[in-house]
Design a protein around this motif. Structure first.
Motif, mmCIF file in Angstrom:
data_model
loop_
_atom_site.group_PDB
_atom_site.id
_atom_site.type_symbol
_atom_site.label_atom_id
_atom_site.label_comp_id
_atom_site.label_asym_id
_atom_site.label_seq_id
_atom_site.Cartn_x
_atom_site.Cartn_y
_atom_site.Cartn_z
ATOM 1 N N GLN A 22 -13.002 -18.912 -8.508
ATOM 2 C CA GLN A 22 -11.925 -18.850 -9.490
ATOM 3 C C GLN A 22 -10.574 -19.076 -8.832
ATOM 4 O OE1 GLN A 22 -12.589 -15.413 -12.318
ATOM 5 N NE2 GLN A 22 -13.967 -14.957 -10.615
ATOM 6 N N GLU A 23 -9.643 -19.509 -9.659
ATOM 7 C CA GLU A 23 -8.302 -19.794 -9.160
ATOM 8 C C GLU A 23 -7.615 -18.509 -8.711
ATOM 9 O OE1 GLU A 23 -6.025 -22.172 -11.810
ATOM 10 O OE2 GLU A 23 -4.206 -21.966 -10.602
ATOM 11 N N ILE A 24 -6.992 -18.584 -7.540
ATOM 12 C CA ILE A 24 -6.218 -17.446 -7.040
ATOM 13 C C ILE A 24 -4.748 -17.680 -7.372
ATOM 14 C CG2 ILE A 24 -5.445 -16.272 -4.931
ATOM 15 C CD1 ILE A 24 -8.228 -16.861 -3.754
ATOM 16 N N ASP A 25 -4.089 -16.658 -7.873
ATOM 17 C CA ASP A 25 -2.685 -16.752 -8.243
ATOM 18 C C ASP A 25 -1.826 -16.952 -6.979
ATOM 19 O OD1 ASP A 25 -0.003 -16.066 -8.882
ATOM 20 O OD2 ASP A 25 -0.714 -15.032 -10.677
ATOM 21 N N PRO A 26 -1.060 -18.049 -6.902
ATOM 22 C CA PRO A 26 -0.256 -18.324 -5.700
ATOM 23 C C PRO A 26 0.715 -17.188 -5.354
ATOM 24 C CG PRO A 26 -0.211 -20.208 -7.184
ATOM 25 C CD PRO A 26 -0.905 -19.104 -7.917
ATOM 26 N N TRP A 81 -1.198 -14.772 -3.319
ATOM 27 C CA TRP A 81 -1.440 -15.348 -1.988
ATOM 28 C C TRP A 81 -0.202 -15.146 -1.105
ATOM 29 C CZ3 TRP A 81 -6.079 -16.123 -0.444
ATOM 30 C CH2 TRP A 81 -6.375 -16.969 0.625
ATOM 31 N N ARG A 92 -18.862 -25.353 -5.171
ATOM 32 C CA ARG A 92 -18.330 -24.041 -5.559
ATOM 33 C C ARG A 92 -16.890 -24.120 -6.073
ATOM 34 N NH1 ARG A 92 -21.263 -19.557 -4.499
ATOM 35 N NH2 ARG A 92 -23.217 -20.115 -3.509
ATOM 36 N N ARG A 133 -14.342 -26.251 -10.231
ATOM 37 C CA ARG A 133 -13.437 -26.030 -11.361
ATOM 38 C C ARG A 133 -11.978 -25.889 -10.906
ATOM 39 N NH1 ARG A 133 -14.659 -23.679 -16.351
ATOM 40 N NH2 ARG A 133 -12.423 -23.910 -16.642
ATOM 41 N N VAL A 134 -11.748 -25.777 -9.614
ATOM 42 C CA VAL A 134 -10.367 -25.603 -9.150
ATOM 43 C C VAL A 134 -9.975 -26.729 -8.194
ATOM 44 C CG1 VAL A 134 -10.210 -23.113 -9.494
ATOM 45 C CG2 VAL A 134 -11.230 -23.966 -7.392
ATOM 46 N N VAL A 141 -6.309 -27.797 -8.069
ATOM 47 C CA VAL A 141 -5.265 -26.795 -7.828
ATOM 48 C C VAL A 141 -4.857 -26.826 -6.348
ATOM 49 C CG1 VAL A 141 -4.699 -24.336 -7.996
ATOM 50 C CG2 VAL A 141 -6.330 -25.357 -9.609
ATOM 51 N N LEU A 200 -3.265 -24.846 -4.171
ATOM 52 C CA LEU A 200 -3.599 -23.703 -3.317
ATOM 53 C C LEU A 200 -5.108 -23.634 -3.054
ATOM 54 C CD1 LEU A 200 -3.065 -21.026 -1.827
ATOM 55 C CD2 LEU A 200 -3.178 -19.852 -4.036
ATOM 56 N N MET A 201 -5.905 -23.899 -4.092
ATOM 57 C CA MET A 201 -7.347 -23.794 -3.923
ATOM 58 C C MET A 201 -7.884 -24.898 -3.005
ATOM 59 S SD MET A 201 -7.659 -21.040 -5.411
ATOM 60 C CE MET A 201 -9.412 -20.744 -5.242
ATOM 61 N N ILE A 248 -7.301 -23.585 0.413
ATOM 62 C CA ILE A 248 -8.291 -22.551 0.743
ATOM 63 C C ILE A 248 -9.636 -23.201 1.049
ATOM 64 C CG2 ILE A 248 -9.534 -20.539 -0.158
ATOM 65 C CD1 ILE A 248 -6.983 -19.790 -1.687
#
Lengths: 285, 106
Positions: A245-249, A252, B79, B82-83, B86, B88-89, B92
């Motif tokens: 799932q997306e992590i809120d920047p 972070w 995995r 879906r991101v 994005v 930042l993702m 990561i």
């Protein structure tokens, strides 16, 4: 097709999981700052199975004191009331869902707990990094975060199977699939149960807001939010969804990870996850 | 390519480059980032009671097989599907890629 009124179903359910009466008394007892250790030890000793499990956990490598704690009194002295309270809570939690039938929804309890224990272990590392309160609290926050899914599986297995199928077959996140079929998502349901169990508000919040962490006051919701996602990225998922799932920047940044140090963090987290299998077995055993 | 690793003083070898500024327990700067360690410096650090030091180590090229790298890449993109858009993702995911590649080299 109308959505299922989750709250109505929950309040009308004949056998909602409850914390055992003696565990509830024990937790209350532990919240008392003037707790009498002798009395407390005797109280818990009333329930042999609880005592044996507590000793098994405090003596596991999880707390870094393997085989050195022989009595409950010792455990409270060495680890502190807070930690013992968290252990009792974790054991009871796993216990109260022992009767949940996972196979109807094509799920193994081991996998489910592996993800939540893994999230808990990551929460502990993140809480230590942020130097916030007691890190063993953060472990419980992680352990509890998906409790709503368990409750939904238990109370409405066939309806929740539809949610799980949608998650698996349509690449949906849980809250997206839940929105389609239910009036409340697993985070809201989890928060509802923990409130009913009269658990500390920190834990209610971290469960309720783990997908919307900025709405929570206490930092645990943010920690759980990140840990949940990273745990899945480490391929430790619940067997229902492997979506990161997306992590809120903002979070972070709050963790000081936007300026680097991510590689070192991953190493620390992987180290923490080395004990995963053993910790799961200890809690389930 | 080089990367930063934390080594205990006993593992230090002369010629290694310091990966970060090194301070003593009271916060005074002992050595600056990028400085090359000599046998004398290492001995000095030991005498000061410094326990660990961040150094830069040369990344050995292509220790990981292309198949193994591709394998990690595929698992992570699955995995992270879906991101994937994005920013930042993506960062990561790349960190995971580096970490898992490094791990499979050992």
């Amino acid at each position: 097709m109308g959505k299922i009124n989750v709250l109505k179903r929950l309040t009308g359910a004949p056998d909602l999981p409850a914390l055992p009466a003696n565990v509830e008394r024990l937790l209350q007892e532990l919240r008392n700052p003037d707790v009498d250790l002798e009395k407390l030890s005797r109280e818990i000793a009333l329930d042999q199975s609880v005592t044996v499990k507590i000793l098994r956990i405090v003596n596991s490598s999880f707390y870094g004191m393997p085989g050195r704690i022989a009595s409950l009194r010792n455990a409270v002295v060495l680890l502190g009331v807070q930690t013992v309270q968290n252990i009792v809570l974790s054991i009871s939690l796993v216990d109260s869902f022992r009767s949940t039938i996972f196979k109807d929804v094509g799920l193994s309890p081991e996998e489910f707990w592996k993800h939540t224990v893994g999230t808990g272990l990551i929460c502990q590392v993140l809480a230590q990094r942020q130097r916030i309160s007691d890190a063993s609290d953060a472990f419980v926050a992680g352990l509890l975060h998906d409790i709503g899914k368990l409750l939904l599986i238990q109370v409405m297995p066939s309806e929740y199977s539809q949610v799980i199928s949608a998650v698996r077959n349509e690449n949906l996140f849980f809250d997206e699939a839940e929105k389609r079929y239910l009036s409340a998502d697993h985070a809201a349901v989890g928060g509802w149960l923990l409130k009913r169990w009269r658990l500390p508000s920190v834990l209610i919040e971290s469960t309720l807001f783990h997908h919307h962490p900025m709405q929570a006051k206490h930092p645990f919701a943010r920690i759980v939010h990140v840990a949940d996602s990273l745990c899945t990225a480490f391929a430790v998922d619940s067997g229902m969804s492997d979506l990161v799932q997306e992590i809120d920047p903002e979070i972070w940044k709050w963790l000081h990870l936007s300026e680097g140090g991510v590689d070192e963090l991953l190493q620390d987290l992987d180290n923490a996850l080395q004990n995963l299998e053993q910790t799961v077995t200890t809690f389930m055993g | 390519m080089s990367r930063r690793v934390q080594l205990s003083v006993d593992e230090l070898e002369s010629g290694m480059l310091l990966g970060a500024d090194l301070c003593n327990h009271t916060g005074n700067l002992l050595l600056k980032k990028g400085e090359r360690l000599s046998d004398d410096t290492i001995l000095w650090l030991k005498r000061l009671g410094i326990e660990t030091v961040s150094v830069l180590v040369e990344e050995q090229e292509d220790v990981i097989t292309p198949e193994a790298r591709k394998d990690i890449e595929e698992q992570l993109s699955h995995r992270f599907r879906r991101v994937a858009e994005v920013p930042l993702m993506c960062e990561i995911r790349q960190a995971f890629q580096r970490y898992l590649e490094g791990k499979s080299e050992h």
